[in-house]
Design a protein around this motif. Structure first.
Motif, mmCIF file in Angstrom:
data_model
loop_
_atom_site.group_PDB
_atom_site.id
_atom_site.type_symbol
_atom_site.label_atom_id
_atom_site.label_comp_id
_atom_site.label_asym_id
_atom_site.label_seq_id
_atom_site.Cartn_x
_atom_site.Cartn_y
_atom_site.Cartn_z
ATOM 1 N N ILE A 69 0.832 -1.207 0.000
ATOM 2 C CA ILE A 69 0.000 0.000 0.000
ATOM 3 C C ILE A 69 0.863 1.252 0.000
ATOM 4 O O ILE A 69 0.586 2.217 -0.724
ATOM 5 N N ASP A 70 1.933 1.262 0.791
ATOM 6 C CA ASP A 70 2.826 2.418 0.820
ATOM 7 C C ASP A 70 3.438 2.680 -0.553
ATOM 8 O O ASP A 70 3.533 3.827 -1.005
ATOM 9 N N GLY A 71 3.859 1.604 -1.200
ATOM 10 C CA GLY A 71 4.465 1.752 -2.526
ATOM 11 C C GLY A 71 3.483 2.330 -3.528
ATOM 12 O O GLY A 71 3.839 3.189 -4.339
ATOM 13 N N ALA A 72 2.232 1.861 -3.462
ATOM 14 C CA ALA A 72 1.208 2.377 -4.363
ATOM 15 C C ALA A 72 0.949 3.855 -4.097
ATOM 16 O O ALA A 72 0.836 4.664 -5.024
ATOM 17 N N ALA A 73 0.888 4.198 -2.811
ATOM 18 C CA ALA A 73 0.651 5.602 -2.453
ATOM 19 C C ALA A 73 1.783 6.491 -2.946
ATOM 20 O O ALA A 73 1.549 7.570 -3.509
ATOM 21 N N GLN A 74 3.020 6.041 -2.751
ATOM 22 C CA GLN A 74 4.155 6.851 -3.176
ATOM 23 C C GLN A 74 4.211 7.014 -4.690
ATOM 24 O O GLN A 74 4.637 8.062 -5.198
ATOM 25 N N TYR A 76 1.622 7.224 -6.671
ATOM 26 C CA TYR A 76 0.671 8.299 -6.975
ATOM 27 C C TYR A 76 1.275 9.662 -6.644
ATOM 28 O O TYR A 76 1.121 10.635 -7.396
ATOM 29 N N ARG A 77 1.956 9.742 -5.512
ATOM 30 C CA ARG A 77 2.482 11.037 -5.071
ATOM 31 C C ARG A 77 3.609 11.544 -5.970
ATOM 32 O O ARG A 77 3.929 12.738 -5.951
ATOM 33 N N GLU A 78 4.217 10.660 -6.763
ATOM 34 C CA GLU A 78 5.264 11.104 -7.682
ATOM 35 C C GLU A 78 4.728 12.072 -8.730
ATOM 36 O O GLU A 78 5.448 12.945 -9.222
ATOM 37 N N THR A 79 3.465 11.915 -9.094
ATOM 38 C CA THR A 79 2.880 12.747 -10.156
ATOM 39 C C THR A 79 1.724 13.614 -9.669
ATOM 40 O O THR A 79 1.312 14.533 -10.376
ATOM 41 N N ASN A 80 1.203 13.340 -8.489
ATOM 42 C CA ASN A 80 0.015 14.046 -8.008
ATOM 43 C C ASN A 80 0.269 14.636 -6.617
ATOM 44 O O ASN A 80 0.418 13.898 -5.646
ATOM 45 N N PRO A 81 0.267 15.963 -6.495
ATOM 46 C CA PRO A 81 0.488 16.579 -5.184
ATOM 47 C C PRO A 81 -0.695 16.429 -4.235
ATOM 48 O O PRO A 81 -0.533 16.605 -3.032
ATOM 49 N N GLN A 82 -1.879 16.130 -4.779
ATOM 50 C CA GLN A 82 -3.087 16.024 -3.952
ATOM 51 C C GLN A 82 -3.873 14.755 -4.277
ATOM 52 O O GLN A 82 -5.042 14.815 -4.662
ATOM 53 N N PRO A 83 -3.283 13.571 -4.105
ATOM 54 C CA PRO A 83 -3.993 12.350 -4.485
ATOM 55 C C PRO A 83 -5.208 12.048 -3.613
ATOM 56 O O PRO A 83 -6.184 11.463 -4.100
ATOM 57 N N GLU A 84 -5.168 12.445 -2.341
ATOM 58 C CA GLU A 84 -6.343 12.205 -1.495
ATOM 59 C C GLU A 84 -7.527 13.020 -1.985
ATOM 60 O O GLU A 84 -8.676 12.551 -1.967
ATOM 61 N N ALA A 85 -7.257 14.243 -2.421
ATOM 62 C CA ALA A 85 -8.328 15.094 -2.930
ATOM 63 C C ALA A 85 -8.811 14.608 -4.291
ATOM 64 O O ALA A 85 -10.018 14.496 -4.537
ATOM 65 N N CYS A 86 -7.876 14.311 -5.189
ATOM 66 C CA CYS A 86 -8.275 13.849 -6.522
ATOM 67 C C CYS A 86 -9.073 12.551 -6.449
ATOM 68 O O CYS A 86 -10.038 12.359 -7.194
ATOM 69 N N GLY A 87 -8.677 11.651 -5.557
ATOM 70 C CA GLY A 87 -9.384 10.387 -5.427
ATOM 71 C C GLY A 87 -10.817 10.551 -4.960
ATOM 72 O O GLY A 87 -11.645 9.640 -5.144
ATOM 73 N N ARG A 88 -11.109 11.690 -4.360
ATOM 74 C CA ARG A 88 -12.472 11.965 -3.887
ATOM 75 C C ARG A 88 -13.238 12.910 -4.816
ATOM 76 O O ARG A 88 -14.462 12.834 -4.889
ATOM 77 N N TYR A 120 -4.736 5.843 3.590
ATOM 78 C CA TYR A 120 -4.268 4.772 4.479
ATOM 79 C C TYR A 120 -2.809 5.008 4.862
ATOM 80 O O TYR A 120 -2.435 4.881 6.038
ATOM 81 N N GLN A 121 -1.977 5.366 3.889
ATOM 82 C CA GLN A 121 -0.574 5.626 4.179
ATOM 83 C C GLN A 121 -0.422 6.761 5.193
ATOM 84 O O GLN A 121 0.327 6.644 6.170
ATOM 85 N N ARG A 122 -1.137 7.856 4.952
ATOM 86 C CA ARG A 122 -1.021 9.014 5.843
ATOM 87 C C ARG A 122 -1.438 8.662 7.261
ATOM 88 O O ARG A 122 -0.811 9.104 8.239
ATOM 89 N N THR A 124 -1.449 5.717 8.738
ATOM 90 C CA THR A 124 -0.732 4.604 9.368
ATOM 91 C C THR A 124 0.765 4.895 9.459
ATOM 92 O O THR A 124 1.288 5.204 10.531
ATOM 93 N N THR A 125 1.479 4.802 8.346
ATOM 94 C CA THR A 125 2.930 4.992 8.375
ATOM 95 C C THR A 125 3.336 6.452 8.238
ATOM 96 O O THR A 125 4.471 6.822 8.571
ATOM 97 N N GLY A 126 2.425 7.302 7.731
ATOM 98 C CA GLY A 126 2.757 8.701 7.505
ATOM 99 C C GLY A 126 3.348 8.924 6.115
ATOM 100 O O GLY A 126 3.834 7.981 5.470
ATOM 101 N N VAL A 127 3.298 10.159 5.660
ATOM 102 C CA VAL A 127 3.823 10.500 4.336
ATOM 103 C C VAL A 127 5.265 10.959 4.497
ATOM 104 O O VAL A 127 5.528 11.978 5.150
ATOM 105 N N PRO A 128 6.220 10.239 3.928
ATOM 106 C CA PRO A 128 7.631 10.616 4.112
ATOM 107 C C PRO A 128 7.951 11.915 3.389
ATOM 108 O O PRO A 128 7.361 12.250 2.359
ATOM 109 N N LEU A 129 8.884 12.675 3.945
ATOM 110 C CA LEU A 129 9.350 13.884 3.284
ATOM 111 C C LEU A 129 10.354 13.523 2.198
ATOM 112 O O LEU A 129 11.191 12.623 2.394
ATOM 113 N N PRO A 130 10.298 14.197 1.067
ATOM 114 C CA PRO A 130 11.227 13.885 -0.017
ATOM 115 C C PRO A 130 12.586 14.526 0.218
ATOM 116 O O PRO A 130 12.755 15.385 1.090
#
Length: 460
Positions: A69-74, A76-88, A120-122, A124-130
């Motif tokens: 799940i973390d890998g999938a989330a990351q 998405y975050r490579e190309t989308n700054p707001q994936p939680e918003a876009c997904g909704r 889910y990532q945010r 549980t494990t949190g969003v890592p800083l780049p």
């Protein structure tokens, strides 16, 4: 193709109508993996091509199917700054309708899987800083903290530039906070993103209106480049008798007062919102639907009806948005246009006069042009009217920038949307201020491209 869809669910209408909590019920991890397992991993990736941000949807679903799940989330975050918003908030007309399985009536619930893995990532494990590039010593002012502004701020901060975001409201988030109802996108999601950006080094100055509290000239003295992401803030008005009567509300003010705590509102919006039993919403876009659904959640409202001058086929609101409103008890009146608002002796709205419309050949928008039917006027009682007729650029700030060119439609003119270069060197723009009122992901796609152009400009 034989696997059964496992879509996300929504809270029952009879329950969600009583609060402003998110209506969407995210997948469970098991259900998300089952839904991701239906992906055909098409070589042409039509879903990725249809996404304005070109998210690697197939790659993310492969990781999700494998349990990463973390890998999938990351991804998405490579190309989308707001994936939680876009997904909704993204319409299904992008990735979901492009899914190959749509041909057999079983498209993958791509939008809500994006929302699931990133939320889910945010949580549980949190969003890592780049990794952040070495400091360049260059400073950038971002005017507006909506989706475009936040996207530019993130990109440039990662490139080592010092970024300050200016927001006229008391809290950052722009449209995501002061335009989208909480039952579609929780404040928690936006606040978490802002906190993450602060950790990244982005600085926010809220409660400041550029052009009023700070002049553009002052910004030029302090910063090496400026970005305008102020959106389309000015409402389109019907221009008919009685539109200044008490009880007639502009959509943004209505949504903010209905959805947000008073402490987050400008002083002039903090009076408790009372609308009465009969609410009319004028317009046919997603904002009109948001107003309908908000009205239905307010105390004392018995009837909320949308009045639209075209038919349902021409209504720009998404089909799922329409269905959610119907489920919650909203009504629709098609092919009618207001001609006058009627008030009482105290100046309060009491009724609306409508005229029925026929549809003729398409106009410049490609939709059938509404034409009044003679002698078809009728009057409907109303306790409140919400104006959701569209937005345009507020030219107040633009008028304070010498040499800034605007288009015939009143938006900021740019040489190319991919660079966002305005007629003023060092001043860039993207989002609704350039496109006109549009959707979330196209605005952010433009903003990311413009941020890359800004980075090149700063390093030249």
């Amino acid at each position: 193709m034989q696997l059964s869809p496992v879509p996300a669910a929504y809270r029952p209408a009879e329950i969600r109508i009583h609060d402003f909590e998110e209506a969407l019920i995210l997948h469970t991890p098991a259900d998300a993996r089952a839904e991701a397992a239906r992906c055909l991993h098409c070589p042409t990736a039509p879903c990725q091509a249809a996404c304005p941000l070109h998210n690697d949807i197939g790659g993310a679903l492969a990781l999700l199917e494998a349990g990463d799940i973390d890998g999938a989330a990351q991804l998405y975050r490579e190309t989308n700054p707001q994936p939680e918003a876009c997904g909704r908030l993204c319409p299904q007309s992008f990735c979901q309708d492009a899914c190959t399985l749509n041909k057999v009536g079983k498209p993958i619930d791509t939008r809500h899987l994006e929302a699931f893995v990133t939320t889910y990532q945010r949580r549980t494990t949190g969003v890592p800083l780049p990794e952040i590039a070495p400091a360049t010593g260059k400073k950038v002012a971002v005017v507006g903290s909506g989706p475009a502004g936040l996207a530019v701020a993130e990109y440039l901060a990662r490139k080592g530039h010092q970024v300050v975001v200016y927001e006229r409201h008391s809290h950052p988030g722009g449209l995501l906070v002061y335009g989208i109802p909480k039952f579609k996108l929780s404040l928690e999601s936006v606040e978490a993103k802002v906190h993450w950006l602060k950790e990244l080094g982005v600085h926010f100055e809220c409660g400041i209106t550029i052009g009023k509290d700070i002049s553009m000239a002052q910004l030029w003295e302090e910063y090496n480049a400026l970005f305008l992401g102020i959106g389309s803030q000015e409402h389109t008005l019907p221009g008919i008798p009685g539109e200044t009567l008490e009880g007639i509300h502009k959509a943004t003010e209505f949504l903010c007062r209905g959805n947000l705590p008073a402490a987050m509102l400008p002083p002039e919006w903090r009076e408790p919102l009372t609308v009465g039993a009969r609410v009319h919403v004028l317009g046919g876009g997603n904002t009109a639907i948001d107003c309908l659904r908000t009205a239905l959640r307010l105390p004392g409202v018995q009837d909320a009806t949308c009045y639209y001058r075209r038919s349902k086929a021409e209504m720009p609101a998404g089909e799922d948005e329409y269905q959610h409103a119907i489920e919650e008890g909203a009504a629709f009146e098609w092919q009618v246009c207001p001609t006058a608002f009627v008030g009482d002796a105290e100046g309060k709205i009491r009724a609306v006069v409508y005229q029925r419309m026929s549809l003729c050949e398409p106009d410049e928008s490609g939709r059938c042009r509404p034409v009044p039917i003679p002698d078809s006027e009728f009057t409907v009682e109303a306790d409140a009217v919400i104006l959701a007729l569209g937005y345009r650029l507020d030219r107040t700030l633009a008028s304070q920038v010498p040499g800034l060119a605007l288009t015939g439609k009143g938006t900021i003119e740019v040489a190319d949307r991919s660079t966002g270069e305005t007629s003023v060197p060092g001043l860039f723009a993207a989002g609704d201020v350039v496109r006109g009122a549009d959707l979330l992901s196209p605005a952010m796609a433009d903003a990311l491209s413009v941020a890359a152009a800004m980075d090149a400009y700063l390093k030249a």
